[in-house]
Write a protein that holds these residues in place. Structure first.
Motif, PDB file in Angstrom:
ATOM      1  N   LEU A  15       9.611 -10.583  -5.011  1.00 38.32           N
ATOM      2  CA  LEU A  15       9.996 -11.755  -4.219  1.00 38.32           C
ATOM      3  C   LEU A  15       9.017 -11.440  -3.160  1.00 38.32           C
ATOM      4  N   GLN A  16       9.374 -10.712  -2.570  1.00 35.54           N
ATOM      5  CA  GLN A  16       9.415 -10.280  -0.908  1.00 35.54           C
ATOM      6  C   GLN A  16       8.150 -10.086  -0.168  1.00 35.54           C
ATOM      7  N   SER A  17       6.508  -9.665  -1.539  1.00 35.07           N
ATOM      8  CA  SER A  17       5.754  -9.278  -1.246  1.00 35.07           C
ATOM      9  C   SER A  17       4.873 -10.028   0.061  1.00 35.07           C
ATOM     10  N   PRO A  18       4.338 -10.126   0.671  1.00 38.29           N
ATOM     11  CA  PRO A  18       2.716 -10.897   1.615  1.00 38.29           C
ATOM     12  C   PRO A  18       2.287 -11.382   0.645  1.00 38.29           C
ATOM     13  N   SER A 116      -8.229 -15.630  -9.175  1.00 39.66           N
ATOM     14  CA  SER A 116      -7.261 -15.681  -8.212  1.00 39.66           C
ATOM     15  C   SER A 116      -5.373 -15.274  -8.013  1.00 39.66           C
ATOM     16  N   THR A 117      -5.559 -15.607  -9.565  1.00 36.34           N
ATOM     17  CA  THR A 117      -3.938 -15.465 -10.060  1.00 36.34           C
ATOM     18  C   THR A 117      -4.223 -13.494  -9.888  1.00 36.34           C
ATOM     19  N   LEU A 118      -5.419 -13.689 -10.400  1.00 33.83           N
ATOM     20  CA  LEU A 118      -5.989 -11.849 -11.641  1.00 33.83           C
ATOM     21  C   LEU A 118      -5.437 -11.038 -10.425  1.00 33.83           C
ATOM     22  N   ALA A 119      -6.187 -11.239  -8.764  1.00 33.57           N
ATOM     23  CA  ALA A 119      -6.786 -10.691  -7.381  1.00 33.57           C
ATOM     24  C   ALA A 119      -5.159 -10.597  -6.850  1.00 33.57           C
ATOM     25  N   ALA A 120      -4.467 -11.645  -7.252  1.00 34.63           N
ATOM     26  CA  ALA A 120      -3.300 -11.157  -6.545  1.00 34.63           C
ATOM     27  C   ALA A 120      -2.386 -10.701  -7.443  1.00 34.63           C
ATOM     28  N   ALA A 121      -2.266 -10.470  -8.204  1.00 32.36           N
ATOM     29  CA  ALA A 121      -2.097  -9.207  -9.515  1.00 32.36           C
ATOM     30  C   ALA A 121      -2.072  -8.141  -8.878  1.00 32.36           C
ATOM     31  N   LEU A 122      -3.793  -7.748  -8.742  1.00 31.53           N
ATOM     32  CA  LEU A 122      -3.847  -6.449  -8.265  1.00 31.53           C
ATOM     33  C   LEU A 122      -3.262  -6.262  -6.998  1.00 31.53           C
ATOM     34  N   ALA A 123      -3.158  -6.906  -6.332  1.00 32.82           N
ATOM     35  CA  ALA A 123      -2.598  -6.513  -4.568  1.00 32.82           C
ATOM     36  C   ALA A 123      -2.038  -5.931  -4.870  1.00 32.82           C
ATOM     37  N   VAL A 124      -0.720  -6.450  -5.916  1.00 35.07           N
ATOM     38  CA  VAL A 124       0.951  -6.408  -5.786  1.00 35.07           C
ATOM     39  C   VAL A 124       1.280  -4.879  -6.243  1.00 35.07           C
ATOM     40  N   LEU A 125       0.070  -4.267  -7.475  1.00 34.97           N
ATOM     41  CA  LEU A 125       0.081  -3.538  -8.041  1.00 34.97           C
ATOM     42  C   LEU A 125      -0.467  -1.842  -7.793  1.00 34.97           C
ATOM     43  N   GLU A 126      -1.489  -2.513  -6.093  1.00 32.68           N
ATOM     44  CA  GLU A 126      -1.789  -1.800  -5.763  1.00 32.68           C
ATOM     45  C   GLU A 126      -1.150  -1.053  -4.337  1.00 32.68           C
ATOM     46  N   SER A 127      -0.327  -2.172  -4.062  1.00 28.60           N
ATOM     47  CA  SER A 127       1.141  -2.169  -3.030  1.00 28.60           C
ATOM     48  C   SER A 127       2.399  -1.335  -3.073  1.00 28.60           C
ATOM     49  N   GLU A 128       2.652  -1.167  -4.687  1.00 26.07           N
ATOM     50  CA  GLU A 128       3.177  -0.951  -5.756  1.00 26.07           C
ATOM     51  C   GLU A 128       3.329   0.354  -5.892  1.00 26.07           C
ATOM     52  N   ASN A 129       1.670   0.834  -5.555  1.00 27.64           N
ATOM     53  CA  ASN A 129       1.546   2.475  -5.819  1.00 27.64           C
ATOM     54  C   ASN A 129       1.016   2.458  -8.044  1.00 27.64           C
ATOM     55  N   ILE A 130       0.984   1.011  -8.713  1.00 26.25           N
ATOM     56  CA  ILE A 130       1.218   1.166 -10.103  1.00 26.25           C
ATOM     57  C   ILE A 130      -0.143   1.240 -10.532  1.00 26.25           C
ATOM     58  N   ALA A 131      -0.287   2.450 -11.239  1.00 31.82           N
ATOM     59  CA  ALA A 131      -0.998   2.712 -12.063  1.00 31.82           C
ATOM     60  C   ALA A 131      -2.350   1.585 -12.818  1.00 31.82           C
ATOM     61  N   TYR A 132      -3.600   1.523 -12.874  1.00 35.20           N
ATOM     62  CA  TYR A 132      -3.951   0.234 -14.140  1.00 35.20           C
ATOM     63  C   TYR A 132      -5.190   0.877 -14.325  1.00 35.20           C
ATOM     64  N   LEU A 216      -6.850 -12.019   0.247  1.00 35.32           N
ATOM     65  CA  LEU A 216      -6.327 -12.538  -0.018  1.00 35.32           C
ATOM     66  C   LEU A 216      -5.073 -13.173  -0.276  1.00 35.32           C
ATOM     67  N   SER A 217      -5.065 -13.179   0.477  1.00 39.97           N
ATOM     68  CA  SER A 217      -3.481 -13.660   1.865  1.00 39.97           C
ATOM     69  C   SER A 217      -3.672 -15.099   2.226  1.00 39.97           C
ATOM     70  N   VAL A 218      -5.350 -15.446   2.680  1.00 41.60           N
ATOM     71  CA  VAL A 218      -5.932 -16.608   3.215  1.00 41.60           C
ATOM     72  C   VAL A 218      -5.589 -17.947   1.597  1.00 41.60           C
ATOM     73  N   LEU A 219      -6.148 -17.042   0.846  1.00 43.75           N
ATOM     74  CA  LEU A 219      -6.735 -18.068  -0.274  1.00 43.75           C
ATOM     75  C   LEU A 219      -5.294 -18.398  -0.464  1.00 43.75           C
ATOM     76  N   MET A 220      -4.112 -17.086  -1.161  1.00 43.19           N
ATOM     77  CA  MET A 220      -2.909 -17.494  -1.015  1.00 43.19           C
ATOM     78  C   MET A 220      -2.332 -19.574  -0.156  1.00 43.19           C
ATOM     79  N   LEU A 221      -2.776 -19.007   0.627  1.00 43.77           N
ATOM     80  CA  LEU A 221      -2.259 -20.004   1.735  1.00 43.77           C
ATOM     81  C   LEU A 221      -3.006 -21.032   1.204  1.00 43.77           C
ATOM     82  N   VAL A 222      -3.953 -21.212   1.091  1.00 46.32           N
ATOM     83  CA  VAL A 222      -4.303 -22.413   0.445  1.00 46.32           C
ATOM     84  C   VAL A 222      -4.129 -23.128  -0.875  1.00 46.32           C
ATOM     85  N   MET A 223      -3.998 -22.015  -1.887  1.00 43.40           N
ATOM     86  CA  MET A 223      -3.231 -22.295  -3.184  1.00 43.40           C
ATOM     87  C   MET A 223      -1.722 -22.826  -2.826  1.00 43.40           C
ATOM     88  N   GLY A 224      -1.301 -22.526  -1.958  1.00 46.37           N
ATOM     89  CA  GLY A 224      -0.022 -22.888  -1.430  1.00 46.37           C
ATOM     90  C   GLY A 224      -0.215 -24.624  -1.442  1.00 46.37           C
TER      91      GLY A 224
END
Length: 335
Positions: A15-18, A116-132, A216-224
């Motif tokens: 929940l603390q991810s950017p 956009s939700t898919l892109a957000a998930a991929l960003a979180v996976l990569e930031s956590e070094n989770i392979a997919y 992606l950060s700008v997109l999340m801001l717009v979506m919020g």
């Protein structure tokens, strides 16, 4: 008990991810009455860039993948797209004060996929070094198109029966064509095709990859901000839509997670891939789905299905769904 505590710890850290922070930030400034605006043209460009990046990487990885590895996840994605619509048809569409065609259209939008939700998930996976599996992004159309087709067919059958035209046939190809021509799916499929048949690594590494997180950060801001604005639309329709929009993303995502776990056990589908399957099932289309449904089910109220998706469904899918699926994958599969 230790496993539950570990899951909750990981959930809170997600929940603390950017990515999620920008989404919540957009909702907060909109609630405070900010006049900040991001032009629609910039929003569409950002979505295009993100999906091209995702598609290019997926296409490059599909060239290296065994097609047999993709078969079971693709079957599960197709089944989920149809199943989600049937779940909505026989739950939401049958609740008091919910018009049947509005309920079916809403289920169709929740069965379709949010790029956009898919892109957000991929960003979180990569930031956590989770392979997919990078090719897992190609599961998008396997779920998106069947969901939209199923929703439009079910709504057409219902309306034809209601009007006494039970024998009137429903043409499938125009629905598929409309879905394929949608901006989000077109961008993703173009990226996959270019990744497959060209050598895009230089432009991918030097241009698309470095820009990904910032865009992606700008997109999340717009979506919020959009989510908060759509709450007014949601208030105009039955409150059941808000309940459905909160429960449905998590329910659909957890069902898909279970199917992904089966693929993990039987074919070695990675924990990250299971998360991707769950995320696309828990998402609701925010770009290409609404115009397709407007054309296919013109009598349905867009305030019902677009308001449900944007105001509640997408924030739930991103802010709650992604952390839950990653936490489960780490706890159950060591992802």
């Amino acid at each position: 008990m230790d496993a539950l505590l570990e899951f909750l710890t990981r959930f809170v850290s997600q929940l603390q991810s950017p990515t999620l922070g920008f989404l919540l930030g957009g909702m907060i400034i909109a609630a405070l009455g900010s006049r900040l605006e991001i032009p629609d043209a910039i929003y569409k460009f950002i979505v295009f860039m993100l999906l091209m990046k995702v598609g290019l990487k997926g296409g490059m990885k599909i060239r290296e993948a065994e097609l047999s590895e993709m078969l079971l996840p693709a079957i599960f994605a197709l089944a989920m797209g149809m199943l989600i619509v049937f779940i909505g048809r026989y739950t939401l569409a049958m609740l008091p004060n919910v018009k049947t065609e509005d309920g079916i259209a809403t289920a169709g939008l929740f069965g379709a996929v949010s790029g956009s939700t898919l892109a957000a998930a991929l960003a979180v996976l990569e930031s956590e070094n989770i392979a997919y599996e990078a090719w897992s992004v190609a599961l998008y159309p396997f779920m998106d198109i069947p969901a939209l087709v199923t929703a439009i067919v079910l709504a057409s059958l219902y309306l034809n029966k209601k009007r006494g035209n039970g024998g009137e046939s429903v043409k499938i190809w125009p629905i598929v064509k409309e879905s394929l021509q949608g901006s989000a799916l077109s961008a993703l499929l173009l990226g996959i095709a270019l990744g497959l048949i060209t050598q895009p690594a230089p432009v991918y590494d030097s241009f698309f990859e470095p820009l990904f997180r910032g865009l992606l950060s700008v997109l999340m801001l717009v979506m919020g901000m959009e989510a908060w604005a759509r709450l007014n639309e949601l208030r105009k329709v039955a409150h059941w839509y808000a309940v459905y929009a909160f429960v449905a993303p998590l329910t659909h995502g957890l069902i898909a997670f279970g199917l992904g776990w089966i693929a993990h056990v039987t074919t070695g589908f990675s924990p990250g891939g299971v998360v991707v399957l769950a995320v696309i099932a828990g998402s609701s289309s925010d770009i290409s789905g609404p115009p397709t449904l407007r054309a296919g089910i013109p009598s349905a109220n867009p305030s019902a299905y677009v308001g449900s998706s944007t105001a509640v469904g997408t924030p739930v899918a991103i802010a709650l769904g992604i952390p839950i699926y990653i936490g489960l994958a780490q706890a159950l599969m060591g992802g």
